[in-house]
Design a protein around this motif. Structure first.
Motif, mmCIF file in Angstrom:
data_model
loop_
_atom_site.group_PDB
_atom_site.id
_atom_site.type_symbol
_atom_site.label_atom_id
_atom_site.label_comp_id
_atom_site.label_asym_id
_atom_site.label_seq_id
_atom_site.Cartn_x
_atom_site.Cartn_y
_atom_site.Cartn_z
ATOM 1 N N GLY A 195 2.456 4.508 -0.484
ATOM 2 C CA GLY A 195 2.158 5.682 -1.285
ATOM 3 C C GLY A 195 0.691 5.913 -1.548
ATOM 4 O O GLY A 195 0.333 6.906 -2.151
ATOM 5 N N GLN A 196 -0.189 5.022 -1.126
ATOM 6 C CA GLN A 196 -1.609 5.261 -1.344
ATOM 7 C C GLN A 196 -2.127 6.135 -0.210
ATOM 8 O O GLN A 196 -2.292 5.674 0.916
ATOM 9 N N LEU A 197 -2.348 7.371 -0.517
ATOM 10 C CA LEU A 197 -2.798 8.337 0.467
ATOM 11 C C LEU A 197 -4.302 8.543 0.373
ATOM 12 O O LEU A 197 -4.871 8.527 -0.721
ATOM 13 N N ASN B 221 0.818 -1.213 0.000
ATOM 14 C CA ASN B 221 0.000 0.000 0.000
ATOM 15 C C ASN B 221 0.850 1.261 0.000
ATOM 16 O O ASN B 221 0.353 2.360 0.195
#
Lengths: 116, 113
Positions: free
Chosen positions: A103-105, A101
């Motif tokens: 970098g998935q903001l 996950n």
């Protein structure tokens, strides 16, 4: 999940006043980010916490900006002696920091600061 | 340090034409690349994420291919729709070495009838 919650949505301050912005990350997310968004600069990184500890504040203007994360459920961004050039949308984001996950903001809707 | 470059500030298209938004990057590591989309008065949200196994990510008709040789991750769609009008950000996360996400300056896409 309610998503990332930011308050206030809009804030107007006079030059020289203080502004404090709040962020409630998604429950269970270990990372919290603050960004500043303007038309000219786009999304500028300000600072980043992991498990409430400050990790990287390289984007923070040193003299008047400060950020804290006193507990896992909220973070604050404080701007002292606000200046017109501080006018922007301040975005908070949280992330579940696992390898798949990265970098998935998840962003909040932002706090629009206007300094007169 | 890590950086992302989006050369176009504004792209205007007629509905039905292909879309290509440019993104190049610099990073010390082998980063993950992302595209985020922000519609008017909404928060940015993830559109695409690069895979480690060179698969091409696709979502809502958009796709992007990570080319490590040219450090690029251009966003493409075969046929633009009016609802694609939005602000698009390319972003990278270093992966190994940290989770800080760095964004490009953004490209505004305007699709007209």
């Amino acid at each position: 999940n309610a998503g990332v919650i930011q308050t206030p949505r809009h804030k107007v301050t006079g030059k020289g006043q203080e502004a404090t912005l709040w962020c409630e990350p998604i429950s269970g997310h270990s990372a919290v980010f603050w960004y500043r968004q303007t038309i000219v600069q786009g999304l500028e990184f300000l600072t980043y916490f992991r498990n409430q500890a400050p990790i990287d504040d390289s984007g923070m203007p040193k003299e008047r900006f400060s950020a804290q994360m006193p507990n896992q459920s909220h973070s604050t961004l404080k701007i002292q002696s606000t200046q017109p050039q501080d006018s922007a949308v301040y975005l908070c984001a949280s992330s579940l920091e696992i390898w798949s996950n990265t970098g998935q903001l998840y962003f909040g809707e932002g706090s629009k600061l206007t300094v007169l | 340090g890590d950086s992302v470059t989006q050369t176009e500030g504004l792209v205007t298209l007629t509905e039905g034409l292909p879309v290509m938004l440019n993104c190049t990057y610099q990073s010390t590591y082998s980063p993950f690349l992302f595209w985020y989309v922000q519609h008017l008065n909404e928060a940015p949200k993830l559109l695409l994420k690069s895979f480690t196994d060179n698969k091409r990510p696709e979502h809502q008709g958009f796709h992007a291919t990570l080319h490590k040789s040219s450090s690029s991750f251009h966003l493409q769609k075969s046929s633009a729709q009016l609802s694609d009008s939005a602000l698009y950000y390319c972003a990278l996360s270093p992966g190994t070495g940290g989770y800080k996400v760095v964004f490009g300056s953004g490209t505004r896409l305007l699709v007209s009838p």
